[in-house]
Design an enzyme around this catalytic site. Structure first.
Site, PDB file in Angstrom:
ATOM      1  N   ASP A   9      39.854  31.457  40.053  1.00  0.00           N
ATOM      2  CA  ASP A   9      41.160  32.240  39.365  1.00  0.00           C
ATOM      3  C   ASP A   9      40.922  33.137  38.523  1.00  0.00           C
ATOM      4  OD1 ASP A   9      43.924  32.296  38.856  1.00  0.00           O
ATOM      5  OD2 ASP A   9      43.692  31.145  37.094  1.00  0.00           O
ATOM      6  N   ASP A  11      43.216  34.884  35.638  1.00  0.00           N
ATOM      7  CA  ASP A  11      43.689  35.069  34.338  1.00  0.00           C
ATOM      8  C   ASP A  11      43.412  33.644  33.586  1.00  0.00           C
ATOM      9  OD1 ASP A  11      45.143  37.632  34.043  1.00  0.00           O
ATOM     10  OD2 ASP A  11      46.445  36.853  35.794  1.00  0.00           O
TER      11      ASP A  11
END
Length: 209
Positions: A9, A11
């Protein structure tokens, strides 16, 4: 455990963007007369349009995405790399890895350039999937493009929706408690306080493949 690829991922994992995103969503919530905490709780690991649909079904998600983009432009686009991100990614040159994010390609590319982070050959963005996290589509697509069985992939996530997506895809999921508590990330296979602290474990797994 035969680990062949790492699926990240963005953020909260590779970029330290939480504070900036919180200011943007708080500003938008105030503009629309919505509860800040409720809106924020539904943003992590999701496309902005999906959050808008949940908290304000009477608003046009496409229009509101443009408003959020304007608020982002006012903030600026220089997000620092998460602690340990530069070091870890620099050690993955000969290992398959990918990005799987609900964000959009253009801003992620810009932020990675400013943060001096490399980009992998496989990148899955919000606009590349029909169903965003917690649906596993993004992680399944990344594994397919890497020619790797999802069972041989490790997902690195910071949000419950992302953890759920990785698990649903059949991947091993390592959580970093940068935006959520370990209790909220309890469905992950393991949890570390940060990416920096998870790095030795991740390198050991992928180097032993």
């Amino acid at each position: 455990m035969a680990i062949k690829a790492l699926l990240f991922d963005v953020d909260g994992v590779l970029l330290d963007s939480s504070a900036t995103h919180r200011r943007i969503w708080d500003a938008w919530s105030d503009m629309r007369g919505l509860d800040r905490n409720l809106v924020w709780s539904l943003t992590h690991g999701r496309r902005p349009e999906d959050t808008v649909r949940d908290v304000a079904p009477d608003l046009d998600p496409t229009v509101e995405r443009k408003v959020l983009n304007q608020l982002m432009a006012m903030e600026g686009d220089a997000f620092p790399a998460a602690s340990g991100a530069v070091s870890l990614l620099s050690k993955l040159e000969r290992h398959p890895w990918a990005l799987v994010t609900s964000g959009s390609q253009a801003p992620v590319h810009r932020r990675f350039r400013l943060a001096a982070l490399p980009l992998p050959s496989v990148q899955i963005y919000g606009e590349n999937v029909k169903r965003s996290k917690p649906h596993p589509e993004g992680y399944l697509k990344a594994a397919e493009l890497l020619l790797t069985d999802p069972n041989d992939c490790i997902v690195i996530e910071d949000a419950p929706h992302g953890v759920a997506a990785g698990k649903a895809a059949g991947c091993t999921v390592i959580a970093v408690a940068t935006t959520h508590t370990p209790r909220e990330l309890a469905k992950a296979d393991d949890c570390f306080p940060s990416l920096k602290e998870a790095t030795p474990y991740l390198l050991k797994l992928i180097n032993n493949r």
